[in-house]
Design a protein around this motif. Structure first.
Motif, mmCIF file in Angstrom:
data_model
loop_
_atom_site.group_PDB
_atom_site.id
_atom_site.type_symbol
_atom_site.label_atom_id
_atom_site.label_comp_id
_atom_site.label_asym_id
_atom_site.label_seq_id
_atom_site.Cartn_x
_atom_site.Cartn_y
_atom_site.Cartn_z
ATOM 1 N N PHE A 1 0.846 -1.190 0.000
ATOM 2 C CA PHE A 1 0.000 0.000 0.000
ATOM 3 C C PHE A 1 0.884 1.244 0.000
ATOM 4 C CE2 PHE A 1 -3.099 3.037 1.573
ATOM 5 C CZ PHE A 1 -4.215 2.641 0.887
ATOM 6 N N VAL A 2 1.455 1.512 -1.156
ATOM 7 C CA VAL A 2 2.307 2.694 -1.329
ATOM 8 C C VAL A 2 1.726 3.531 -2.450
ATOM 9 C CG1 VAL A 2 4.609 3.541 -1.865
ATOM 10 C CG2 VAL A 2 4.333 1.428 -0.580
ATOM 11 N N MET A 3 1.648 4.854 -2.257
ATOM 12 C CA MET A 3 1.051 5.716 -3.253
ATOM 13 C C MET A 3 1.860 5.705 -4.539
ATOM 14 S SD MET A 3 -0.344 9.037 -1.193
ATOM 15 C CE MET A 3 1.252 9.429 -0.540
ATOM 16 N N ILE A 4 1.158 5.682 -5.666
ATOM 17 C CA ILE A 4 1.803 5.659 -6.965
ATOM 18 C C ILE A 4 2.193 7.074 -7.353
ATOM 19 C CG2 ILE A 4 1.469 5.061 -9.387
ATOM 20 C CD1 ILE A 4 -0.713 3.117 -8.420
ATOM 21 N N PRO A 5 3.443 7.346 -7.665
ATOM 22 C CA PRO A 5 3.824 8.686 -8.061
ATOM 23 C C PRO A 5 3.181 9.050 -9.389
ATOM 24 C CG PRO A 5 5.639 7.151 -8.414
ATOM 25 C CD PRO A 5 4.575 6.391 -7.717
ATOM 26 N N GLY A 6 2.996 10.342 -9.588
ATOM 27 C CA GLY A 6 2.374 10.812 -10.810
ATOM 28 C C GLY A 6 1.295 11.819 -10.488
ATOM 29 N N GLN B 1 -4.224 11.672 -4.009
ATOM 30 C CA GLN B 1 -3.982 10.719 -2.927
ATOM 31 C C GLN B 1 -3.353 11.379 -1.705
ATOM 32 O OE1 GLN B 1 -2.196 6.919 -4.037
ATOM 33 N NE2 GLN B 1 -2.526 7.391 -6.191
ATOM 34 N N ALA B 2 -2.486 12.354 -1.939
ATOM 35 C CA ALA B 2 -1.723 12.950 -0.838
ATOM 36 C C ALA B 2 -2.604 13.572 0.244
ATOM 37 C CB ALA B 2 -0.728 13.975 -1.393
ATOM 38 N N PRO B 3 -3.631 14.386 -0.091
ATOM 39 C CA PRO B 3 -4.453 14.965 0.972
ATOM 40 C C PRO B 3 -5.139 13.917 1.842
ATOM 41 C CG PRO B 3 -4.838 16.090 -1.114
ATOM 42 C CD PRO B 3 -4.021 14.887 -1.418
ATOM 43 N N LEU B 4 -5.630 12.849 1.219
ATOM 44 C CA LEU B 4 -6.302 11.811 1.997
ATOM 45 C C LEU B 4 -5.314 11.021 2.843
ATOM 46 C CD1 LEU B 4 -8.910 10.583 -0.628
ATOM 47 C CD2 LEU B 4 -9.361 11.840 1.474
ATOM 48 N N ALA B 5 -4.107 10.787 2.304
ATOM 49 C CA ALA B 5 -3.079 10.115 3.102
ATOM 50 C C ALA B 5 -2.699 10.969 4.312
ATOM 51 C CB ALA B 5 -1.857 9.831 2.236
ATOM 52 N N LEU B 6 -2.628 12.284 4.098
ATOM 53 C CA LEU B 6 -2.322 13.193 5.208
ATOM 54 C C LEU B 6 -3.448 13.185 6.242
ATOM 55 C CD1 LEU B 6 -0.548 15.376 6.482
ATOM 56 C CD2 LEU B 6 -1.713 17.063 5.037
ATOM 57 N N LEU B 7 -4.707 13.227 5.779
ATOM 58 C CA LEU B 7 -5.838 13.186 6.704
ATOM 59 C C LEU B 7 -5.873 11.868 7.477
ATOM 60 C CD1 LEU B 7 -8.683 14.774 4.535
ATOM 61 C CD2 LEU B 7 -7.449 15.818 6.445
ATOM 62 N N ALA C 1 -11.983 8.521 14.811
ATOM 63 C CA ALA C 1 -12.188 7.175 14.258
ATOM 64 C C ALA C 1 -12.920 7.244 12.912
ATOM 65 C CB ALA C 1 -12.980 6.319 15.246
ATOM 66 N N MET C 2 -13.952 8.080 12.842
ATOM 67 C CA MET C 2 -14.668 8.239 11.579
ATOM 68 C C MET C 2 -13.760 8.836 10.512
ATOM 69 S SD MET C 2 -17.682 7.028 11.692
ATOM 70 C CE MET C 2 -18.313 7.774 10.193
ATOM 71 N N GLY C 3 -12.898 9.771 10.916
ATOM 72 C CA GLY C 3 -11.952 10.355 9.971
ATOM 73 C C GLY C 3 -11.008 9.322 9.389
ATOM 74 N N MET C 4 -10.535 8.398 10.229
ATOM 75 C CA MET C 4 -9.668 7.336 9.729
ATOM 76 C C MET C 4 -10.394 6.443 8.736
ATOM 77 S SD MET C 4 -7.198 5.967 12.807
ATOM 78 C CE MET C 4 -8.536 5.470 13.882
ATOM 79 N N VAL C 5 -11.639 6.079 9.052
ATOM 80 C CA VAL C 5 -12.408 5.210 8.162
ATOM 81 C C VAL C 5 -12.666 5.887 6.819
ATOM 82 C CG1 VAL C 5 -14.637 4.078 7.849
ATOM 83 C CG2 VAL C 5 -13.491 3.950 10.060
ATOM 84 N N VAL C 6 -13.109 7.145 6.873
ATOM 85 C CA VAL C 6 -13.445 7.865 5.642
ATOM 86 C C VAL C 6 -12.210 8.080 4.771
ATOM 87 C CG1 VAL C 6 -14.224 10.098 4.736
ATOM 88 C CG2 VAL C 6 -15.484 9.004 6.593
ATOM 89 N N SER C 7 -11.124 8.527 5.379
ATOM 90 C CA SER C 7 -9.922 8.799 4.594
ATOM 91 C C SER C 7 -9.316 7.513 4.033
ATOM 92 C CB SER C 7 -8.888 9.556 5.444
ATOM 93 O OG SER C 7 -8.611 8.871 6.647
ATOM 94 N N LEU C 8 -9.375 6.415 4.792
ATOM 95 C CA LEU C 8 -8.843 5.142 4.294
ATOM 96 C C LEU C 8 -9.674 4.627 3.121
ATOM 97 C CD1 LEU C 8 -6.867 2.801 4.500
ATOM 98 C CD2 LEU C 8 -8.375 1.768 6.222
#
Length: 227
Positions: free
Chosen positions: A5-10, A16-22, A53-60
């Motif tokens: 589970f590593v973000m694909i560059p491009g 993807q970055a904002p959600l990974a940060l959240l 907890a909801m933030g983790m679920v939504v962002s994931l």
């Protein structure tokens, strides 16, 4: 081979970055809330254990959906538009989980609805998708009216636009007609925007794809039993 589970560059990294940060921020918030159990209130946002907890679920979920769509839409000329709408819907849902300033909560609610409508009508070469999407859009706008009416009643009757302050006031006084009306409007908005619209879409999808009325009713029952 199992994919890590590593973000694909491009270009998709922008979505993807904002959600990974959240996701990372929510994980830290959740750990802090579990350790200290002291909600933190900012301007219009309250960070507590449930919201984190909801933030983790939504962002994931949002991050997973964007990664999947990025692979499936490879080469599609409007892939960026789809990913932008997906990221917008996920970020709006994330904000709804922690917003306590009622106008901000409504803005997140409205933006998530617009993004979802864009996702439903993304494939312009499938006109059969437009009638149910249009019906859902109109039903959701009726839900917006109910929610705005509830916000106006809170402001008029309790002189606040903060959800936590209103809940504290409502818990400290005997039940009133205004409180019952506000609760009814919020429930009606949620039912119209989610349950009724989802049921309408379920029936339309089954019928449009050659399903029978009995099959549509079975799927509708399944949809109703889902959380």
């Amino acid at each position: 081979m199992r994919q890590s589970f590593v973000m694909i560059p491009g270009r998709s990294f922008v979505f993807q970055a904002p959600l990974a940060l959240l996701l990372a921020v929510s994980a830290v918030e959740f750990a802090v809330q579990v350790a200290w159990s002291s909600p933190v209130s900012l301007r219009g946002i309250t960070i507590d254990c449930f919201g984190a907890a909801m933030g983790m679920v939504v962002s994931l979920i949002g991050l997973t959906c964007i990664r999947y769509a990025d692979r499936q839409l490879e080469g599609h000329p409007k892939k960026d538009r789809f990913l932008r709408l997906m990221a917008g819907a996920a970020c709006s849902a994330y904000l709804m989980a922690s917003a306590t300033y009622l106008p901000l909560l409504f803005a997140a609610w409205f933006c998530s609805s617009l993004c979802l409508h864009g996702l439903l009508t993304f494939c312009r070469d499938r006109p059969e998708a437009f009638p149910p999407a249009r019906k859902k859009f109109l039903i959701s706008r009726l839900g917006d009216i109910f929610l705005l009416a509830a916000i106006w009643l809170v402001w008029r009757g309790y002189d606040t636009l903060d959800l936590r302050q209103f809940l504290d006031i409502a818990a400290s006084v005997p039940p009133t007609t205004d409180i019952a009306l506000i609760a009814g409007l919020v429930v009606a908005a949620a039912v119209l925007a989610h349950d009724f619209a989802d049921g309408l879409n379920t029936v339309n999808v089954v019928v449009k794809n050659g399903g029978t009325r009995a099959q549509a009713l079975r799927w509708l029952l399944t949809d109703a039993l889902a959380p």
